[in-house]
Design a protein around this motif. Structure first.
Motif, PDB file in Angstrom:
ATOM      1  N   LEU A 129       0.691  -1.282  -0.050  1.00 14.36           N
ATOM      2  CA  LEU A 129      -0.142  -0.053  -0.209  1.00 14.36           C
ATOM      3  C   LEU A 129       0.832   1.292  -0.012  1.00 14.36           C
ATOM      4  O   LEU A 129       0.307   2.457  -0.523  1.00 14.36           O
ATOM      5  N   GLN A 130       1.991   1.124   0.731  1.00  8.40           N
ATOM      6  CA  GLN A 130       2.789   2.230   0.568  1.00  8.40           C
ATOM      7  C   GLN A 130       3.653   2.699  -0.864  1.00  8.40           C
ATOM      8  O   GLN A 130       3.999   3.721  -1.083  1.00  8.40           O
ATOM      9  N   SER A 131       3.648   1.639  -1.838  1.00 11.83           N
ATOM     10  CA  SER A 131       4.082   1.733  -3.130  1.00 11.83           C
ATOM     11  C   SER A 131       3.036   2.233  -3.925  1.00 11.83           C
ATOM     12  O   SER A 131       1.753   2.367  -3.628  1.00 11.83           O
ATOM     13  N   ASP A 132       3.347   2.354  -5.383  1.00 13.20           N
ATOM     14  CA  ASP A 132       2.583   2.346  -6.538  1.00 13.20           C
ATOM     15  C   ASP A 132       2.012   1.251  -7.302  1.00 13.20           C
ATOM     16  O   ASP A 132       1.494   1.317  -8.284  1.00 13.20           O
ATOM     17  N   GLU A 133       2.647   0.048  -6.746  1.00 11.98           N
ATOM     18  CA  GLU A 133       2.634  -1.109  -7.434  1.00 11.98           C
ATOM     19  C   GLU A 133       1.189  -1.243  -7.854  1.00 11.98           C
ATOM     20  O   GLU A 133       0.265  -1.181  -6.827  1.00 11.98           O
ATOM     21  N   GLY A 134       0.603  -1.742  -9.007  1.00 11.25           N
ATOM     22  CA  GLY A 134      -0.404  -2.019  -9.320  1.00 11.25           C
ATOM     23  C   GLY A 134      -1.284  -0.822  -9.792  1.00 11.25           C
ATOM     24  O   GLY A 134      -2.403  -1.055 -10.252  1.00 11.25           O
ATOM     25  N   SER A 135      -0.691   0.241  -9.794  1.00 11.62           N
ATOM     26  CA  SER A 135      -1.598   1.549 -10.268  1.00 11.62           C
ATOM     27  C   SER A 135      -1.690   1.511 -11.688  1.00 11.62           C
ATOM     28  O   SER A 135      -3.058   2.028 -12.079  1.00 11.62           O
ATOM     29  N   ASP A 136      -0.918   0.949 -12.331  1.00  7.99           N
ATOM     30  CA  ASP A 136      -0.996   1.124 -13.973  1.00  7.99           C
ATOM     31  C   ASP A 136      -2.161  -0.043 -14.164  1.00  7.99           C
ATOM     32  O   ASP A 136      -2.961   0.534 -15.225  1.00  7.99           O
ATOM     33  N   GLU A 137      -2.279  -0.900 -13.539  1.00  3.74           N
ATOM     34  CA  GLU A 137      -3.174  -1.966 -14.208  1.00  3.74           C
ATOM     35  C   GLU A 137      -4.432  -1.393 -13.713  1.00  3.74           C
ATOM     36  O   GLU A 137      -5.534  -1.674 -14.519  1.00  3.74           O
ATOM     37  N   ILE A 138      -4.790  -0.901 -12.538  1.00  2.00           N
ATOM     38  CA  ILE A 138      -5.968  -0.326 -12.114  1.00  2.00           C
ATOM     39  C   ILE A 138      -6.209   0.771 -13.226  1.00  2.00           C
ATOM     40  O   ILE A 138      -7.404   0.847 -13.521  1.00  2.00           O
ATOM     41  N   ALA A 139      -5.499   1.709 -13.540  1.00  2.00           N
ATOM     42  CA  ALA A 139      -5.962   2.751 -14.514  1.00  2.00           C
ATOM     43  C   ALA A 139      -6.245   2.275 -15.553  1.00  2.00           C
ATOM     44  O   ALA A 139      -7.254   2.786 -16.347  1.00  2.00           O
ATOM     45  N   ALA A 140      -5.504   1.033 -16.109  1.00  6.39           N
ATOM     46  CA  ALA A 140      -5.851   0.679 -17.526  1.00  6.39           C
ATOM     47  C   ALA A 140      -7.451  -0.090 -17.414  1.00  6.39           C
ATOM     48  O   ALA A 140      -8.012   0.194 -18.207  1.00  6.39           O
ATOM     49  N   ALA A 141      -7.695  -0.763 -16.290  1.00  4.81           N
ATOM     50  CA  ALA A 141      -8.848  -1.352 -15.947  1.00  4.81           C
ATOM     51  C   ALA A 141     -10.065  -0.202 -15.839  1.00  4.81           C
ATOM     52  O   ALA A 141     -11.054  -0.691 -16.629  1.00  4.81           O
ATOM     53  N   LEU A 142      -9.860   0.890 -15.431  1.00  6.34           N
ATOM     54  CA  LEU A 142     -10.754   1.866 -15.175  1.00  6.34           C
ATOM     55  C   LEU A 142     -11.058   2.431 -16.518  1.00  6.34           C
ATOM     56  O   LEU A 142     -12.195   2.716 -16.889  1.00  6.34           O
ATOM     57  N   ALA A 143      -9.775   2.674 -17.357  1.00  4.31           N
ATOM     58  CA  ALA A 143      -9.994   3.285 -18.806  1.00  4.31           C
ATOM     59  C   ALA A 143     -11.036   2.349 -19.578  1.00  4.31           C
ATOM     60  O   ALA A 143     -11.862   2.811 -20.495  1.00  4.31           O
ATOM     61  N   MET A 144     -10.678   1.170 -19.516  1.00  8.26           N
ATOM     62  CA  MET A 144     -11.535   0.081 -20.264  1.00  8.26           C
ATOM     63  C   MET A 144     -12.911   0.172 -19.950  1.00  8.26           C
ATOM     64  O   MET A 144     -13.664  -0.015 -20.655  1.00  8.26           O
ATOM     65  N   LEU A 145     -12.985   0.210 -18.542  1.00  6.61           N
ATOM     66  CA  LEU A 145     -14.566   0.226 -18.148  1.00  6.61           C
ATOM     67  C   LEU A 145     -15.192   1.559 -18.509  1.00  6.61           C
ATOM     68  O   LEU A 145     -16.329   1.682 -19.011  1.00  6.61           O
ATOM     69  N   ARG A 146     -14.532   3.092 -18.524  1.00  8.55           N
ATOM     70  CA  ARG A 146     -15.093   3.911 -19.073  1.00  8.55           C
ATOM     71  C   ARG A 146     -15.608   3.803 -20.601  1.00  8.55           C
ATOM     72  O   ARG A 146     -16.344   4.366 -21.080  1.00  8.55           O
ATOM     73  N   GLU A 147     -14.568   3.251 -21.317  1.00  4.98           N
ATOM     74  CA  GLU A 147     -14.731   3.314 -22.839  1.00  4.98           C
ATOM     75  C   GLU A 147     -16.012   2.314 -22.767  1.00  4.98           C
ATOM     76  O   GLU A 147     -16.616   2.343 -23.758  1.00  4.98           O
ATOM     77  N   MET A 148     -16.304   1.496 -22.043  1.00  2.01           N
ATOM     78  CA  MET A 148     -17.561   0.618 -22.009  1.00  2.01           C
ATOM     79  C   MET A 148     -18.786   1.430 -21.721  1.00  2.01           C
ATOM     80  O   MET A 148     -19.761   0.591 -21.708  1.00  2.01           O
ATOM     81  N   GLY A 149     -18.633   2.653 -21.027  1.00  3.40           N
ATOM     82  CA  GLY A 149     -19.824   3.329 -20.532  1.00  3.40           C
ATOM     83  C   GLY A 149     -19.967   3.083 -19.212  1.00  3.40           C
ATOM     84  O   GLY A 149     -21.032   3.344 -18.612  1.00  3.40           O
ATOM     85  N   ILE A 150     -19.001   2.540 -18.280  1.00  2.00           N
ATOM     86  CA  ILE A 150     -19.347   1.875 -16.951  1.00  2.00           C
ATOM     87  C   ILE A 150     -18.536   2.898 -16.333  1.00  2.00           C
ATOM     88  O   ILE A 150     -17.277   3.261 -16.349  1.00  2.00           O
ATOM     89  N   ASN A 151     -19.199   3.841 -15.332  1.00  2.00           N
ATOM     90  CA  ASN A 151     -18.657   4.730 -14.377  1.00  2.00           C
ATOM     91  C   ASN A 151     -18.445   4.386 -13.092  1.00  2.00           C
ATOM     92  O   ASN A 151     -18.102   5.099 -12.068  1.00  2.00           O
ATOM     93  N   ALA A 152     -19.169   3.360 -12.482  1.00  2.00           N
ATOM     94  CA  ALA A 152     -19.572   2.947 -11.237  1.00  2.00           C
ATOM     95  C   ALA A 152     -19.795   1.378 -11.124  1.00  2.00           C
ATOM     96  O   ALA A 152     -20.549   1.165 -12.213  1.00  2.00           O
ATOM     97  N   ILE A 153     -19.203   0.720  -9.988  1.00  2.00           N
ATOM     98  CA  ILE A 153     -19.315  -0.552  -9.961  1.00  2.00           C
ATOM     99  C   ILE A 153     -19.852  -0.693  -8.469  1.00  2.00           C
ATOM    100  O   ILE A 153     -19.120  -0.233  -7.547  1.00  2.00           O
ATOM    101  N   GLY A 154     -21.117  -1.176  -8.237  1.00  2.00           N
ATOM    102  CA  GLY A 154     -21.584  -1.264  -7.050  1.00  2.00           C
ATOM    103  C   GLY A 154     -21.390  -2.718  -6.554  1.00  2.00           C
ATOM    104  O   GLY A 154     -20.632  -3.629  -7.390  1.00  2.00           O
TER     105      GLY A 154
END
Length: 136
Positions: free
Chosen positions: A94-119
């Motif tokens: 948690l103190q590192s930035d590890e995994g941030s690029d993967e999460i950013a890529a996943a969020l970008a993919m979701l936005r492209e699909m029109g998904i802005n929130a996941i409940g």
């Protein structure tokens, strides 16, 4: 008026539809970035079953107890208690930035699909999303 009461009733009702009996509608909004990273890290290091346990615990803690999903102490405790993570390794992660690029890529993919929130989702759906995010 009645429209306001109906709007306030929707989240708890929707929560019950996906298995959340005691939905806390008045949670404090917080960034979910750290929790997404933690689930992704647990998936990669401890497997999907451990990530499922963590994901269920985070959903309970957030949606039924009102905890903030960027509370690092809560995230470490949940990873240790529910996923079997090593406490020092979880804190270091948690103190590192590890995994941030993967999460950013996943969020970008979701936005492209029109998904802005996941409940909250049922277990089956969350397993699919964990596998999808972990494979990016």
């Amino acid at each position: 008026g009645s429209a306001g009461r109906r709007a306030r009733a929707r989240p708890p009702r929707r929560g019950r539809e996906v298995g959340i009996e005691n939905f806390v509608a008045r949670r404090i909004a917080s960034s979910t970035w750290a929790s997404h990273r933690m689930v992704q890290w647990v998936t990669r290091t401890l497997g999907v079953s451990a990530a499922e346990r963590l994901y269920a615990a985070l959903n309970f803690t957030h949606f039924e107890q009102g905890a903030k999903l960027n509370d690092r102490e809560m995230l470490v405790t949940a990873a240790v208690e529910h996923a079997g993570a090593d406490e020092a390794a979880a804190r270091e992660f948690l103190q590192s930035d590890e995994g941030s690029d993967e999460i950013a890529a996943a969020l970008a993919m979701l936005r492209e699909m029109g998904i802005n929130a996941i409940g909250p989702r049922k277990k089956f759906a969350s397993a699919i999303s964990i596998k999808t995010v972990s494979s990016l």
